[in-house]
Design a protein around this motif. Structure first.
Motif, mmCIF file in Angstrom:
data_model
loop_
_atom_site.group_PDB
_atom_site.id
_atom_site.type_symbol
_atom_site.label_atom_id
_atom_site.label_comp_id
_atom_site.label_asym_id
_atom_site.label_seq_id
_atom_site.Cartn_x
_atom_site.Cartn_y
_atom_site.Cartn_z
ATOM 1 N N LEU A 68 -3.085 -15.784 -19.464
ATOM 2 C CA LEU A 68 -2.906 -16.974 -20.310
ATOM 3 C C LEU A 68 -1.990 -17.985 -19.645
ATOM 4 C CD1 LEU A 68 -2.334 -16.166 -24.086
ATOM 5 C CD2 LEU A 68 -3.919 -17.809 -23.074
ATOM 6 N N SER A 69 -0.872 -17.509 -19.081
ATOM 7 C CA SER A 69 0.064 -18.495 -18.523
ATOM 8 C C SER A 69 -0.499 -19.092 -17.239
ATOM 9 C CB SER A 69 1.476 -17.932 -18.375
ATOM 10 O OG SER A 69 1.542 -17.076 -17.287
ATOM 11 N N LEU A 70 -1.288 -18.303 -16.504
ATOM 12 C CA LEU A 70 -1.961 -18.877 -15.329
ATOM 13 C C LEU A 70 -2.917 -20.000 -15.754
ATOM 14 C CD1 LEU A 70 -2.873 -18.887 -12.354
ATOM 15 C CD2 LEU A 70 -4.315 -16.907 -12.834
ATOM 16 N N TYR A 71 -3.756 -19.726 -16.751
ATOM 17 C CA TYR A 71 -4.754 -20.725 -17.165
ATOM 18 C C TYR A 71 -4.103 -21.954 -17.805
ATOM 19 C CZ TYR A 71 -7.930 -16.753 -16.495
ATOM 20 O OH TYR A 71 -8.611 -15.685 -15.966
ATOM 21 N N GLY B 131 -9.880 -11.231 -11.200
ATOM 22 C CA GLY B 131 -9.046 -10.026 -11.172
ATOM 23 C C GLY B 131 -8.426 -9.824 -9.798
ATOM 24 N N VAL B 132 -7.230 -9.265 -9.806
ATOM 25 C CA VAL B 132 -6.491 -9.015 -8.564
ATOM 26 C C VAL B 132 -6.071 -7.537 -8.574
ATOM 27 C CG1 VAL B 132 -4.376 -9.583 -7.286
ATOM 28 C CG2 VAL B 132 -5.676 -11.400 -8.414
ATOM 29 N N ALA B 133 -6.253 -6.861 -7.453
ATOM 30 C CA ALA B 133 -5.861 -5.446 -7.373
ATOM 31 C C ALA B 133 -4.365 -5.327 -7.662
ATOM 32 C CB ALA B 133 -6.183 -4.899 -5.987
ATOM 33 N N ASN C 213 -3.137 -11.087 -23.202
ATOM 34 C CA ASN C 213 -3.065 -11.040 -21.736
ATOM 35 C C ASN C 213 -2.149 -12.173 -21.242
ATOM 36 O OD1 ASN C 213 -3.491 -10.804 -19.014
ATOM 37 N ND2 ASN C 213 -5.732 -10.746 -19.127
ATOM 38 N N GLY C 214 -0.856 -11.943 -21.377
ATOM 39 C CA GLY C 214 0.132 -12.993 -21.078
ATOM 40 C C GLY C 214 0.012 -13.529 -19.663
ATOM 41 N N ALA C 215 -0.226 -12.650 -18.677
ATOM 42 C CA ALA C 215 -0.292 -13.092 -17.281
ATOM 43 C C ALA C 215 -1.419 -14.101 -17.099
ATOM 44 C CB ALA C 215 -0.514 -11.886 -16.368
ATOM 45 N N LEU D 208 -13.742 -20.404 -20.030
ATOM 46 C CA LEU D 208 -13.476 -18.977 -19.835
ATOM 47 C C LEU D 208 -13.057 -18.388 -21.174
ATOM 48 C CD1 LEU D 208 -10.107 -18.571 -19.936
ATOM 49 C CD2 LEU D 208 -10.282 -19.679 -17.739
ATOM 50 N N GLU D 209 -13.011 -17.060 -21.227
ATOM 51 C CA GLU D 209 -12.423 -16.383 -22.383
ATOM 52 C C GLU D 209 -11.321 -15.473 -21.875
ATOM 53 O OE1 GLU D 209 -15.941 -15.136 -21.909
ATOM 54 O OE2 GLU D 209 -16.365 -17.250 -22.236
ATOM 55 N N VAL D 210 -10.250 -15.372 -22.649
ATOM 56 C CA VAL D 210 -9.120 -14.533 -22.241
ATOM 57 C C VAL D 210 -8.538 -13.859 -23.482
ATOM 58 C CG1 VAL D 210 -7.631 -16.602 -22.277
ATOM 59 C CG2 VAL D 210 -6.851 -14.553 -21.095
ATOM 60 N N PHE D 211 -8.177 -12.574 -23.360
ATOM 61 C CA PHE D 211 -7.545 -11.893 -24.492
ATOM 62 C C PHE D 211 -6.192 -12.546 -24.768
ATOM 63 C CE2 PHE D 211 -10.614 -8.510 -23.542
ATOM 64 C CZ PHE D 211 -11.080 -8.280 -24.827
ATOM 65 N N ALA E 124 -11.810 -2.113 -9.252
ATOM 66 C CA ALA E 124 -10.495 -1.995 -8.596
ATOM 67 C C ALA E 124 -9.592 -3.168 -8.991
ATOM 68 C CB ALA E 124 -10.669 -1.940 -7.083
ATOM 69 N N CYS E 125 -10.189 -4.353 -9.141
ATOM 70 C CA CYS E 125 -9.388 -5.548 -9.434
ATOM 71 C C CYS E 125 -9.094 -5.684 -10.931
ATOM 72 C CB CYS E 125 -10.080 -6.794 -8.898
ATOM 73 S SG CYS E 125 -10.193 -6.756 -7.100
ATOM 74 N N TYR E 126 -9.732 -4.871 -11.759
ATOM 75 C CA TYR E 126 -9.439 -4.863 -13.193
ATOM 76 C C TYR E 126 -8.689 -3.590 -13.594
ATOM 77 C CZ TYR E 126 -11.528 -9.183 -14.806
ATOM 78 O OH TYR E 126 -11.757 -10.520 -15.049
HETATM 79 C C1 LIG Z 1 -4.302 -12.302 -14.407
HETATM 80 C C2 LIG Z 1 -4.280 -12.011 -12.895
HETATM 81 C C3 LIG Z 1 -5.651 -12.330 -12.329
HETATM 82 C C4 LIG Z 1 -3.235 -12.908 -12.229
HETATM 83 O O1 LIG Z 1 -3.355 -12.750 -10.820
HETATM 84 P P1 LIG Z 1 -2.071 -12.791 -9.851
HETATM 85 O O2 LIG Z 1 -2.574 -12.821 -8.471
HETATM 86 O O3 LIG Z 1 -1.164 -11.688 -10.216
HETATM 87 O O4 LIG Z 1 -1.426 -14.188 -10.252
HETATM 88 P P2 LIG Z 1 -0.497 -15.106 -9.319
HETATM 89 O O5 LIG Z 1 0.397 -14.274 -8.509
HETATM 90 O O6 LIG Z 1 -1.342 -16.066 -8.597
HETATM 91 O O7 LIG Z 1 0.372 -15.867 -10.415
HETATM 92 C C5 LIG Z 1 -0.034 -17.106 -10.922
HETATM 93 C C6 LIG Z 1 0.585 -17.360 -12.279
HETATM 94 O O8 LIG Z 1 0.055 -16.449 -13.227
HETATM 95 C C7 LIG Z 1 1.076 -16.123 -14.190
HETATM 96 N N1 LIG Z 1 1.368 -14.694 -14.107
HETATM 97 C C8 LIG Z 1 0.820 -13.806 -13.242
HETATM 98 N N2 LIG Z 1 1.295 -12.572 -13.503
HETATM 99 C C9 LIG Z 1 2.120 -12.685 -14.540
HETATM 100 C C10 LIG Z 1 2.885 -11.760 -15.281
HETATM 101 N N3 LIG Z 1 2.877 -10.455 -14.988
HETATM 102 N N4 LIG Z 1 3.603 -12.217 -16.317
HETATM 103 C C11 LIG Z 1 3.601 -13.518 -16.636
HETATM 104 N N5 LIG Z 1 2.900 -14.458 -15.958
HETATM 105 C C12 LIG Z 1 2.168 -14.042 -14.934
HETATM 106 C C13 LIG Z 1 2.270 -16.948 -13.827
HETATM 107 O O9 LIG Z 1 2.121 -18.185 -14.515
HETATM 108 C C14 LIG Z 1 2.059 -17.141 -12.343
HETATM 109 O O10 LIG Z 1 2.708 -18.276 -11.865
HETATM 110 P P3 LIG Z 1 4.226 -18.110 -11.305
HETATM 111 O O11 LIG Z 1 4.177 -16.992 -10.318
HETATM 112 O O12 LIG Z 1 4.494 -19.444 -10.696
HETATM 113 O O13 LIG Z 1 5.070 -17.777 -12.479
HETATM 114 C C15 LIG Z 1 -3.891 -10.532 -12.624
HETATM 115 O O14 LIG Z 1 -2.753 -10.212 -13.371
HETATM 116 C C16 LIG Z 1 -4.976 -9.522 -12.942
HETATM 117 O O15 LIG Z 1 -5.855 -9.263 -12.129
HETATM 118 N N6 LIG Z 1 -4.933 -8.915 -14.157
HETATM 119 C C17 LIG Z 1 -5.968 -7.940 -14.560
HETATM 120 C C18 LIG Z 1 -7.294 -8.605 -14.789
HETATM 121 C C19 LIG Z 1 -7.174 -9.748 -15.773
HETATM 122 O O16 LIG Z 1 -6.476 -9.658 -16.769
HETATM 123 N N7 LIG Z 1 -7.915 -10.843 -15.497
HETATM 124 C C20 LIG Z 1 -7.986 -11.999 -16.338
HETATM 125 C C21 LIG Z 1 -9.117 -11.874 -17.258
HETATM 126 S S1 LIG Z 1 -9.299 -13.308 -18.271
#
Ligand SMILES: CC(C)(COP(=O)(O)OP(=O)(O)OC[C@H]1O[C@@H](n2cnc3c(N)ncnc32)[C@H](O)[C@@H]1OP(=O)(O)O)[C@@H](O)C(=O)NCCC(=O)NCCS
Length: 287
Positions: free
Chosen positions: A131-134, A89-91, A127-129, A121-124, A31-33
């Protein structure tokens, strides 16, 4: 392991993996992926096997529930004083609300408390979201990881192949130069891979860790030639024999192979797949 008391300002409840049944944990993971770059349909046994092979701590890992439904999953592995974020992962309906950042911050804080030295960790790369979090938290790239695919030879070489358990190859690697390989290719992980993973080798030659059980593809985790015997065509010879076993199926290695082996893979007849990963690491001793 005590449950984390719910925050009065938030209905989120953090449940350690150890308190969940495998089917519930796998369903939460899926669900979270949802909507991930690759389709994720983890079966309960897949998750259990990953926990064992990758040393994921069921007390260090959590599923976050809100109103009874899973909204977040964070898996943390640990060996010695090295930790790895094995999943985050986040739903979809809770993304961009800070939960990913909160789960990551807690994983980092707990690693610091345990006095771990690194969190990797490893990240694609696409996967911009994530990557920018990490990157925002201070993770730095330490390697690029590629995946490869090889269409089986029309006329394969059928030198005999010996089949062994994965631990045989892991033991061979552990005496050599296994450092600098990602967590999932480390001898400790490989040694715990369950069947149908198997080591295939030729006498005095190279070895490969493969899964021959699927109809559509032969999965390859890695090829290994003992250091003293490299450069003599042994890996190429093994690939010929593997092509015979593949019987027309493509041979595919997922995105775990360090980019420095790309030339080698091309010479063995593999093509680089489009998605690539970054291996990232956060140094904790300076925190
Ligand atoms: C990656 C993931 C875990 C981020 O979780 P999230 O709860 O949405 O993230 P947050 O709300 O805490 O955001 C934290 C930071 O992440 C980055 N971020 C999150 N979503 C983003 C998006 N759609 N685009 C760009 N940056 C993003 C930003 O840097 C953000 O900080 P900001 O809000 O101050 O700009 C989520 O998108 C997810 O579950 N994706 C599918 C699974 C996945 O890809 N997991 C990672 C595997 S390595």
């Amino acid at each position: 392991v005590p449950r984390t008391p719910p925050d009065p300002h938030s209905p989120d409840t953090w449940i350690p993996l150890v308190e969940l049944e495998w089917p519930e944990a796998a369903a939460a993971f899926n669900a979270c992926y949802a909507g991930y770059l690759l389709p994720v349909q983890l079966q309960p046994d897949d998750l259990r096997h990953r926990v064992v092979a990758e040393a994921i701590g069921t007390d260090l890992s959590h599923v976050v529930f809100s109103h009874g439904a899973p909204v977040g999953v964070v898996l943390v592995a640990r060996r010695g004083r090295a930790a790895r974020l094995a999943a985050l992962g986040v739903a979809p309906h809770r993304r961009r609300s800070g939960l990913g950042r909160t789960m990551l911050a807690r994983a980092v804080a707990e690693a610091v408390l345990r006095q771990d030295l690194t969190l990797e960790l490893e990240v694609f790369e696409s996967n911009g979201a994530a990557l920018s979090l990490y990157e925002g938290v201070g993770f730095r790239s330490v390697d690029r990881l590629l995946g490869f695919e090889r269409i089986a030879d029309p006329i394969p070489d059928d030198q005999p192949l010996r089949h062994d358990e994965p631990a045989r190859l892991a033991a061979e690697m552990a005496t050599g130069d296994a450092a600098l390989l990602p967590w999932q290719l480390s001898p400790e992980t490989l040694a715990r891979l369950p069947p149908p993973w198997t080591t295939v080798s030729q006498v005095g030659g190279s070895s490969a860790l493969i899964d021959l059980s699927r109809k559509d593809v032969v999965q390859l985790r890695l090829i290994h030639t003992p250091p003293g015997r490299r450069g003599c065509g042994l890996a190429r010879q093994l690939m010929g024999a593997l092509a015979a076993e593949a019987a027309g199926r493509p041979i595919r290695a997922p995105q775990l192979i360090p980019a420095r082996y790309e030339d080698f893979a091309h010479r063995l007849g593999f093509e680089t797949m489009t998605l690539s990963q970054r291996r990232m690491s956060l140094t904790l001793e300076l925190q």
